[in-house]
Design a protein around this motif. Sequence first.
Motif: not given
Length: 205
Positions: A57-58, A61, A72-73, A76, A81, A106, A119
Motif C-alpha cells: 500500500y505505501r 501510494f 497524508s498516509r 501515519l 495505517l 480507496e 484516494y
Amino acid sequence: MSNLPELTPGYAQVPSGHIASVVTFLEMTSPPEPRGAVREPVPYRLERMRAADLTRYRDLFRAVGAPWLWFSRLRLPPEALALVLGDADVEAYAVCEGAQDIGLLELDFRVPDECELAYFGLVADRVGQGLGRGLMREVLTRAWHRPIRRLHVHTCTLDHPQALAFYQRAGFTPYRRAVEVAPDPRLTGDLPRTAGAQVPLLADH
C-alpha cells in the motif's frame, strides 16, 4: 470541517518549509443516471489490500501520489495505517494490470450513511488513457452498493489539473472550498526532493 476559521481577503504568508493548496470538497447524494452505451470490460482488475499489505500500500501510494505531493498516509505510523486497512469499512484496492500495480482506489465507509472516496489515482504513465472513467464506474458501483446517503471526495490545486473537472463530469457537485497548509513532504523525508517538480521547493526561503 464546517467550523474552520474563515480567511480574510488579501495575501497571507505561508510558513517557511510548507506548501499550501486550495481544496475543493465535492459530493453526490444519489447515484448518477447511467450515460451512454455499456462500455467493454476494463483491462485491469482490483485487488483488495488489507493490514498485511502495508508495504504494498505505501509503495503504491507513493507511486501514484508523489507527482501530486500526496503525503497524508505516509505520515501515519505503521500501526495506525494497519488499523485503517484492517477496518472492514475501509476498502482499499490496488488497480492491477497483469503483475503490475498501476493505480489506487480507496473507499471509506466509517461514517454511518456516508462514503468518502479517500484516494483515487493512476501512476503517471497510465494517466490520460481513459482508464480513469472505468475506474470511476467501479467507485460508483461499489459505493452505492451499500446503503449510503452521500458519497464525497475532495481535490486540491496540487492534484492533476483535470481532477476537479473529472469529478464534476462523474456527477459530483462542489459545496465547499478551503486552504490547506502543511509541511512540505519533500523536506520532511516523506517524499524525495524530486517529487512534484511543478511545485517549487522553497527549502532555503
